[in-house]
Write an enzyme that holds these catalytic residues in place. Structure first.
Site, mmCIF file in Angstrom:
data_model
loop_
_atom_site.group_PDB
_atom_site.id
_atom_site.type_symbol
_atom_site.label_atom_id
_atom_site.label_comp_id
_atom_site.label_asym_id
_atom_site.label_seq_id
_atom_site.Cartn_x
_atom_site.Cartn_y
_atom_site.Cartn_z
ATOM 1 N N GLY A 54 0.824 -1.200 0.000
ATOM 2 C CA GLY A 54 0.000 0.000 0.000
ATOM 3 C C GLY A 54 0.858 1.249 0.000
ATOM 4 O O GLY A 54 2.055 1.204 0.320
ATOM 5 N N CYS A 87 5.205 -6.215 1.798
ATOM 6 C CA CYS A 87 5.609 -4.814 1.840
ATOM 7 C C CYS A 87 4.847 -4.077 2.942
ATOM 8 O O CYS A 87 5.115 -4.278 4.118
ATOM 9 C CB CYS A 87 5.433 -4.171 0.462
ATOM 10 S SG CYS A 87 6.340 -2.601 0.278
ATOM 11 N N TYR A 88 3.871 -3.236 2.598
ATOM 12 C CA TYR A 88 3.094 -2.552 3.641
ATOM 13 C C TYR A 88 2.432 -3.570 4.566
ATOM 14 O O TYR A 88 2.292 -3.326 5.774
ATOM 15 C CB TYR A 88 2.036 -1.654 3.000
ATOM 16 C CG TYR A 88 1.237 -0.840 4.000
ATOM 17 C CD1 TYR A 88 1.649 0.443 4.359
ATOM 18 C CD2 TYR A 88 0.069 -1.347 4.580
ATOM 19 C CE1 TYR A 88 0.923 1.197 5.271
ATOM 20 C CE2 TYR A 88 -0.653 -0.604 5.500
ATOM 21 C CZ TYR A 88 -0.229 0.669 5.840
ATOM 22 O OH TYR A 88 -0.945 1.413 6.752
ATOM 23 N N HIS A 174 8.155 -7.586 -3.374
ATOM 24 C CA HIS A 174 6.877 -7.921 -4.015
ATOM 25 C C HIS A 174 7.010 -9.221 -4.822
ATOM 26 O O HIS A 174 7.470 -9.196 -5.974
ATOM 27 C CB HIS A 174 6.416 -6.786 -4.927
ATOM 28 C CG HIS A 174 5.923 -5.590 -4.178
ATOM 29 N ND1 HIS A 174 4.619 -5.444 -3.782
ATOM 30 C CD2 HIS A 174 6.585 -4.499 -3.731
ATOM 31 C CE1 HIS A 174 4.470 -4.300 -3.134
ATOM 32 N NE2 HIS A 174 5.655 -3.708 -3.077
ATOM 33 N N ASP A 232 -15.260 -10.878 -23.292
ATOM 34 C CA ASP A 232 -16.061 -11.220 -22.121
ATOM 35 C C ASP A 232 -17.486 -11.610 -22.481
ATOM 36 O O ASP A 232 -17.974 -12.669 -22.089
ATOM 37 C CB ASP A 232 -16.074 -10.042 -21.133
ATOM 38 C CG ASP A 232 -14.680 -9.530 -20.835
ATOM 39 O OD1 ASP A 232 -13.743 -10.346 -20.882
ATOM 40 O OD2 ASP A 232 -14.527 -8.327 -20.566
#
Length: 522
Positions: A54, A87-88, A174, A232
């Site tokens: 984040g 990470c965050y 990450h 889609d």
């Protein structure tokens, strides 16, 4: 119900990549805002929880925090809930459990080399010296009690940690991005070594389950599907037709903003090849009339969306007159990224541009909504389409925006400009295919700029339009890099466009990435 891993989103641009990596490992994953209550997470009965990265600093006022109850959660079998902070997410765990997080003297963005100190469970098979991707301005300066370091880098002495008290892990890098050399292996390790997942998620299992689910839900009722001809809605049409046959009717609306030949191609494919009930409505005059003189991109979107609902409603009444009962369900090709962005804890993505599938329908719509792909990513829909035998010309098709060519003409939309843009786009896409480059880029298209420039053709001075060419590489469209197409290819395309299309005398190539730009120009 599939075993699942729940991902709590703290605002990272990479959160969707985490979910994709988990699913690629054969485990179903769901993304929820980090503000979700712990009891709601427990009701999902996950096998593990991942805390995303984040943009915030955990020590700032108002920064999102991890709920203590998440860290103390147990699974339905009574075992402690595995948690992985990225990470965050790692910093959030440390901040709540007695560690210290501070601003780093030097921010770390880019590649680093991971030195593994403990290759058990999470880091099993991850070789020392392998590349990882860092993206952080804060770091841990002291570990929480009961945690120890399991990997480090030159600039990050705390690059990966684990708790001695339970299956709680954290990594400063990450693993979800492709730049981390063995990131997919780390995600698999968390899913299988730590969470004990069996891996029961696959596109093939989805087809069987969704077909059965749709049959049971629809019964003898009828379904209406808005068909655009894109990946889609096309795959949704084939899947629903497999499930309920002629109780599906597709409505295809020509809004005057389609690509060259698309109006004819879609009808030939679905009515003649698949023998699917198809109501084709040419409303191009109505759409273009309402767009006359409109320059604001959001107003364009609203006009197109509102007019589509109006035309679709009229077409539905026509369909009803030919059926034995009024259709009960309206099917849409909504994908999981649309859903995620619309419920993000940061707020809906409409602040950038309005999604045309999520939240765009009137409150008094007299249908039950059926969204067979609501939990899928685009690549999963493509895999399902291939298993269903949908032609590669449809499966491999680049994304096309709901508002069509209207947002590829910045400013007012006119019939003459649409003609120029269609021809230029047709040349660009056709040459990408001829040169074997089409499948190497995630999306490519032409844009007709509201700019005229001086040119010289023969002995005459020209004052004509500028065409911008755009091609990007991406995984899911959340981030994108401009595609370095060969110079000789770009020169060839530019020459064809300028020489063959009267009204364009200059081509430029867009070399902006996302962020800071978006993929589309409006």
């Amino acid at each position: 119900m599939h075993e699942r891993i729940v991902i709590l989103d703290f605002g990272s641009q990479y959160t969707q990549l985490i979910a994709r990596r988990v699913r690629e490992a054969g485990v179903y994953s769901e993304i929820h805002p980090c503000t979700i209550a712990a009891e709601d997470v427990a009701r999902l009965e996950p096998r593990g929880v991942i805390l995303s990265g984040g943009p915030s600093s955990v020590y700032d006022p108002g920064a999102p925090q991890v709920d203590d109850a998440i860290l103390g959660m147990v699974r339905s079998d009574g075992s402690p809930m595995p948690v992985l902070g990225i990470c965050y997410g790692l910093q959030a765990i440390a901040h709540r459990t007695g560690g210290t997080v501070a601003r780093a003297a030097h921010r770390e963005f880019g590649r680093a080399h991971l030195e593994v100190d403990d290759d058990a469970d999470l880091l099993r098979g991850i070789p020392s010296g392998s590349t990882v991707w860092m993206s952080h301005g804060d770091h841990l300066t002291s570990l929480p009690p009961g945690y120890r370091v399991i990997a480090h880098t030159k600039n990050a002495p705390i690059a990966a940690v684990r708790s001695e008290r339970g299956p709680h892990f954290g990594v400063q890098f990450h693993p979800e991005v492709v730049h981390t050399e063995h990131g997919a292996a780390l995600i698999r390790n968390f899913a299988f070594e730590v969470c004990g997942c069996a891996g029961d998620w696959s596109p093939a299992s989805f087809i069987d389950e969704k077909t059965r689910e749709v049959r049971e839900l629809v019964g003898e009722e009828h379904v209406i599907l808005g068909l655009s001809g894109g990946v889609d809605s096309s795959v949704a049409a084939v899947l629903l037709h497999k499930a309920i046959g002629d109780r599906l009717t597709c409505i295809f609306v020509n809004n005057g903003l389609l690509r060259k030949g698309e109006w004819e191609q879609v009808q030939a494919t679905f009515r003649d090849h698949y023998h699917i009930r198809l109501e084709a409505v040419d409303a191009s005059d109505l759409f273009l009339g309402r767009l006359d003189g409109v320059t604001d991109p959001e107003r364009k979107r609203r006009i197109i969306g509102n007019t589509f609902v109006e035309v679709f409603d009229s077409a539905t009444r026509t369909v009803v007159s030919h059926l034995d009962r009024k259709p009960r369900f309206l099917a849409q090709g909504t994908l999981y990224p649309d859903v995620i962005e619309s419920v993000s804890f940061k707020g809906p993505s409409a602040t950038i541009k309005t999604h045309h599938n999520v939240g765009g329908l009137p409150d008094d719509l007299d249908f039950e909504i059926l969204e067979p792909f609501r939990e899928l990513f685009k690549d999963e829909v493509r895999a399902i389409g291939r298993l269903l035998g949908v032609p590669e010309s449809i499966i491999g098709r680049h994304p096309f925006p709901g508002p069509g060519l209207a947002i590829r003409i910045p400013g007012a939309v006119t019939r003459s400009d649409l003609g120029l843009l269609r021809d230029a786009d047709d040349i660009f896409i056709g040459e990408l295919r001829s040169w074997g480059l089409y499948d190497r880029v995630w999306q490519a298209f032409a844009v007709l700029l509201p700019v005229r420039t001086v040119g010289v053709m023969g002995d005459e001075r020209t004052y004509e339009n500028v065409c911008a060419l755009r091609a990007v590489t991406s995984v899911d469209g959340m981030t994108a890099d401009w595609a370095p197409l060969p110079y000789d290819f770009l020169a060839h395309v530019s020459s064809r466009i300028v020489n063959e299309i009267r009204g364009i005398n200059r081509c430029v190539y867009d070399i902006s990435s996302k962020p800071p730009a978006t993929i589309e120009w409006e």
